[in-house]
Design a protein around this motif. Structure first.
Motif, short mmCIF file in Angstrom:
data_model
loop_
_atom_site.label_atom_id
_atom_site.label_comp_id
_atom_site.label_asym_id
_atom_site.label_seq_id
_atom_site.Cartn_x
_atom_site.Cartn_y
_atom_site.Cartn_z
N ASN A 1 -10.42 62.51 34.20
CA ASN A 1 -9.99 61.64 33.23
C ASN A 1 -8.71 61.04 33.05
O ASN A 1 -7.87 61.62 33.93
N ALA A 2 -8.64 59.95 32.78
CA ALA A 2 -7.14 59.23 32.58
C ALA A 2 -6.47 60.00 31.15
O ALA A 2 -7.16 60.69 30.63
N ALA A 3 -5.23 59.56 30.99
CA ALA A 3 -4.35 60.06 29.79
C ALA A 3 -3.84 58.79 29.44
O ALA A 3 -3.96 57.61 29.67
N ALA A 4 -3.49 58.84 27.96
CA ALA A 4 -3.07 57.71 27.29
C ALA A 4 -1.82 58.44 26.43
O ALA A 4 -1.75 59.37 25.72
N VAL A 5 -1.05 57.22 26.18
CA VAL A 5 0.09 57.33 25.11
C VAL A 5 0.03 56.14 24.18
O VAL A 5 -0.30 54.97 24.49
N LEU A 6 -0.22 56.62 22.75
CA LEU A 6 -0.20 55.59 21.90
C LEU A 6 1.10 55.04 21.18
O LEU A 6 2.08 56.11 20.75
N THR A 7 1.41 54.07 21.26
CA THR A 7 2.44 53.32 20.51
C THR A 7 2.35 52.66 19.32
O THR A 7 1.21 51.76 19.28
N ILE A 8 2.89 52.94 18.10
CA ILE A 8 2.71 52.19 16.89
C ILE A 8 3.81 51.42 16.67
O ILE A 8 4.69 52.15 16.54
N ASP A 9 3.77 49.96 16.49
CA ASP A 9 5.26 49.43 16.25
C ASP A 9 5.49 49.23 14.73
O ASP A 9 4.80 49.77 13.87
N GLU A 10 6.78 48.74 14.46
CA GLU A 10 6.94 48.80 13.02
C GLU A 10 5.94 47.74 12.20
O GLU A 10 6.25 47.80 11.00
N THR A 11 5.23 46.92 12.87
CA THR A 11 4.20 46.41 11.99
C THR A 11 2.89 46.87 11.86
O THR A 11 1.88 46.58 11.46
N LEU A 12 2.91 48.28 12.66
CA LEU A 12 1.78 48.92 12.56
C LEU A 12 0.54 48.66 13.58
O LEU A 12 -0.66 48.85 13.43
N VAL A 13 1.13 47.79 14.63
CA VAL A 13 0.21 47.42 15.83
C VAL A 13 0.12 48.63 16.69
O VAL A 13 1.14 48.99 17.19
N CYS A 14 -1.10 48.85 17.04
CA CYS A 14 -1.27 50.01 18.02
C CYS A 14 -1.42 49.60 19.42
O CYS A 14 -2.12 48.66 19.77
N SER A 15 -0.78 50.33 20.54
CA SER A 15 -1.12 49.81 21.96
C SER A 15 -0.87 51.08 22.65
O SER A 15 -0.49 52.06 22.11
N PHE A 16 -1.57 51.24 23.66
CA PHE A 16 -1.99 52.44 24.44
C PHE A 16 -1.28 52.02 25.82
O PHE A 16 -1.64 50.70 26.57
N GLN A 17 -0.91 52.84 26.40
CA GLN A 17 -0.40 53.01 27.76
C GLN A 17 -1.43 54.01 28.60
O GLN A 17 -1.00 55.27 28.05
N VAL A 18 -2.43 53.55 29.34
CA VAL A 18 -3.18 54.57 29.93
C VAL A 18 -2.62 54.97 31.64
O VAL A 18 -2.10 54.14 32.43
N LEU A 19 -2.61 56.06 31.88
CA LEU A 19 -2.18 56.82 33.06
C LEU A 19 -3.35 57.27 33.67
O LEU A 19 -4.27 58.20 33.22
N LYS A 20 -3.54 56.59 34.79
CA LYS A 20 -4.80 56.67 35.61
C LYS A 20 -4.68 58.04 36.33
O LYS A 20 -3.77 58.42 36.67
N PRO A 21 -5.89 58.56 36.78
CA PRO A 21 -5.88 59.95 37.36
C PRO A 21 -5.36 59.55 38.79
O PRO A 21 -5.86 58.67 39.25
N GLU A 22 -4.81 60.68 39.40
CA GLU A 22 -4.41 60.45 40.75
C GLU A 22 -5.52 61.21 41.77
O GLU A 22 -6.10 62.24 41.16
N ASN A 23 -5.91 60.52 42.56
CA ASN A 23 -6.84 61.19 43.69
C ASN A 23 -6.07 61.99 44.87
O ASN A 23 -5.57 61.47 45.39
N ASN A 24 -6.32 63.27 44.47
CA ASN A 24 -5.57 64.28 45.44
C ASN A 24 -6.41 64.61 46.61
O ASN A 24 -7.41 65.39 46.32
N ALA A 25 -6.28 64.29 47.74
CA ALA A 25 -7.04 64.79 48.94
C ALA A 25 -6.68 65.90 49.48
O ALA A 25 -5.36 65.37 49.98
N PHE A 26 -7.04 66.91 49.76
CA PHE A 26 -6.54 68.15 50.34
C PHE A 26 -7.28 68.52 51.54
O PHE A 26 -8.48 68.27 51.57
#
Length: 99
Positions: free
Chosen positions: A74-99
């Motif tokens: 899964n990815a992760a996300a951070v929600l930001t809500i600005d002063e006009t109540l507009v929502c935006s998301f920063q999505v953090l993609k999962p890393e592929n860790n090859a061992f």
């Protein structure tokens, strides 16, 4: 109280995780109307893309741990809500860790 949205359900019902209840879109819509709100933001449930809308964008689930427990892609996300109540998301993609 742990509770999860249930896309095919209405009202409240048993939860697939076995720890609480699930709820349908009708519950979200009724709550938003009753409380004069536009959006419920919830967390603590893995969602594939870091965030996921429900009930016609009346509810959003945010999950902030990519590659949760090393068991999910899964990815992760951070929600930001600005002063006009507009929502935006920063999505953090999962890393592929090859061992």
């Amino acid at each position: 109280l742990w509770s999860d949205p249930h896309p095919e359900g209405s009202g409240f019902g048993a939860n697939d995780r076995g720890v609480s209840v699930s709820f349908g879109e009708d519950v979200v819509r009724q709550f938003l109307h009753q409380e004069d709100m536009d959006l419920v933001v919830r967390a603590h449930q893995v969602v594939e893309d870091g965030y996921e809308f429900f009930a016609g964008r009346g509810l959003v689930t945010i999950f902030s741990a990519p590659n949760y427990c090393g068991e999910f892609d899964n990815a992760a996300a951070v929600l930001t809500i600005d002063e006009t109540l507009v929502c935006s998301f920063q999505v953090l993609k999962p890393e592929n860790n090859a061992f």
